[in-house]
Design a protein around this motif. Structure first.
Motif, PDB file in Angstrom:
ATOM      1  N   LEU A  25      -1.161  -1.047  -2.491  1.00 29.28           N
ATOM      2  CA  LEU A  25      -1.867  -1.745  -3.570  1.00 29.28           C
ATOM      3  C   LEU A  25      -2.656  -0.759  -4.413  1.00 29.28           C
ATOM      4  CD1 LEU A  25      -2.589  -4.522  -4.793  1.00 29.28           C
ATOM      5  CD2 LEU A  25      -4.516  -4.604  -3.207  1.00 29.28           C
ATOM      6  N   GLU A  28      -0.290   1.144  -6.692  1.00 30.85           N
ATOM      7  CA  GLU A  28       0.304   0.290  -7.722  1.00 30.85           C
ATOM      8  C   GLU A  28      -0.696  -0.143  -8.779  1.00 30.85           C
ATOM      9  OE1 GLU A  28       1.969  -3.000  -5.646  1.00 30.85           O
ATOM     10  OE2 GLU A  28       3.311  -1.754  -4.445  1.00 30.85           O
ATOM     11  N   GLN A  29      -1.893  -0.553  -8.336  1.00 27.40           N
ATOM     12  CA  GLN A  29      -2.805  -1.218  -9.263  1.00 27.40           C
ATOM     13  C   GLN A  29      -4.195  -0.595  -9.369  1.00 27.40           C
ATOM     14  OE1 GLN A  29      -2.768  -5.547  -8.874  1.00 27.40           O
ATOM     15  NE2 GLN A  29      -0.841  -5.441  -7.754  1.00 27.40           N
ATOM     16  N   ASP A  32      -9.629  -1.215  -8.554  1.00 27.49           N
ATOM     17  CA  ASP A  32     -10.161  -2.509  -8.980  1.00 27.49           C
ATOM     18  C   ASP A  32      -9.392  -3.680  -8.369  1.00 27.49           C
ATOM     19  OD1 ASP A  32     -12.086  -1.272 -10.468  1.00 27.49           O
ATOM     20  OD2 ASP A  32     -11.014  -1.427 -12.376  1.00 27.49           O
ATOM     21  N   ALA A  33      -8.124  -3.429  -8.012  1.00 27.36           N
ATOM     22  CA  ALA A  33      -7.291  -4.492  -7.434  1.00 27.36           C
ATOM     23  C   ALA A  33      -7.355  -4.513  -5.907  1.00 27.36           C
ATOM     24  CB  ALA A  33      -5.835  -4.321  -7.877  1.00 27.36           C
ATOM     25  N   LYS A 108      -4.398   6.336 -10.298  1.00 27.68           N
ATOM     26  CA  LYS A 108      -5.160   5.284  -9.623  1.00 27.68           C
ATOM     27  C   LYS A 108      -5.728   5.786  -8.302  1.00 27.68           C
ATOM     28  CE  LYS A 108      -2.549   1.645 -11.923  1.00 27.68           C
ATOM     29  NZ  LYS A 108      -3.598   1.435 -12.928  1.00 27.68           N
TER      30      LYS A 108
END
Length: 204
Positions: A25, A28-29, A32-33, A108
């Motif tokens: 996660l 990928e994002q 914040d995600a 990220k």
């Protein structure tokens, strides 16, 4: 009928599954995600079930950081071995470039490691360890370079901390939104790399 109590191995396996999901996660994002609800969905358990394995969100993210540190420590051990038998200045340059490459290829993850504020929650033990680990590794390279007469005689820890700060400056400015031009960031990164190597090899 109550569920049978998990064995230690089963608990560890579930912790690893949770950390795997958190890592995916994050890549990928971004940070914040990184929420416990989304991680739980990916693992296929209830949101509250995560707290069986991690005391809270901060404990989970600290465990994720610890896992990332372990991977870096293995890489550093190999890099130090190469420096001991090869060109220590070249290894130092490659090590500094690696920070720039990570920031560009995995932005990220870079945000998670170096831009996102670190919690001061008691469950987040020694929140300064990522910084200290990097400086300690670079200091070992500096010390080796000093012993070989490649680097100028300086306090190895101070020199390591200085080049670490130099190389990260344009990356941090870019990722916290204060520098928006990607091309200028890359030009600055090239300049500060040379400045860091110059600093290491020149006497004050």
């Amino acid at each position: 009928m109550p569920r049978p109590k998990q064995t230690k191995a089963e608990r560890e396996a579930m912790r690893e599954r949770i950390l795997d999901a958190a890592y995916e996660l994050l890549l990928e994002q971004g940070p914040d995600a990184l929420s416990t609800r989304i991680i739980a969905e990916r693992v296929g358990v209830s949101h509250m079930a995560l707290y069986t394995y991690f005391e809270n969100y901060d404990a989970l993210t600290e465990a994720l950081r610890a896992r990332l540190r372990e991977g870096r420590e293995a890489q550093r051990a190999e890099t130090l071995r190469q420096a001991e038998i090869g060109d220590v200045a070249a290894v130092m340059r490659e090590s500094l470039v690696r920070y720039v490459t990570m920031a560009k290829e995995h932005p990220k993850m870079y945000m998670f490691m170096w831009v996102q504020p670190i919690s001061r929650d008691p469950a987040c033990r020694e929140p300064h360890r990522p910084y200290q680990g990097n400086v300690r590794y670079l200091a070992q390279l500096v010390q080796l370079g000093i012993e070989r007469g490649v680097f100028a005689l300086r306090d190895p820890t101070l020199a390591a901390a200085t080049v670490f700060a130099i190389i990260h400056a344009p990356l941090l400015f870019y990722h916290n939104g204060r520098l928006t031009d990607e091309g200028f960031r890359d030009q600055m990164s090239a300049e500060v790399l040379e400045a860091a190597m110059w600093y290491l090899t020149r006497e004050t």
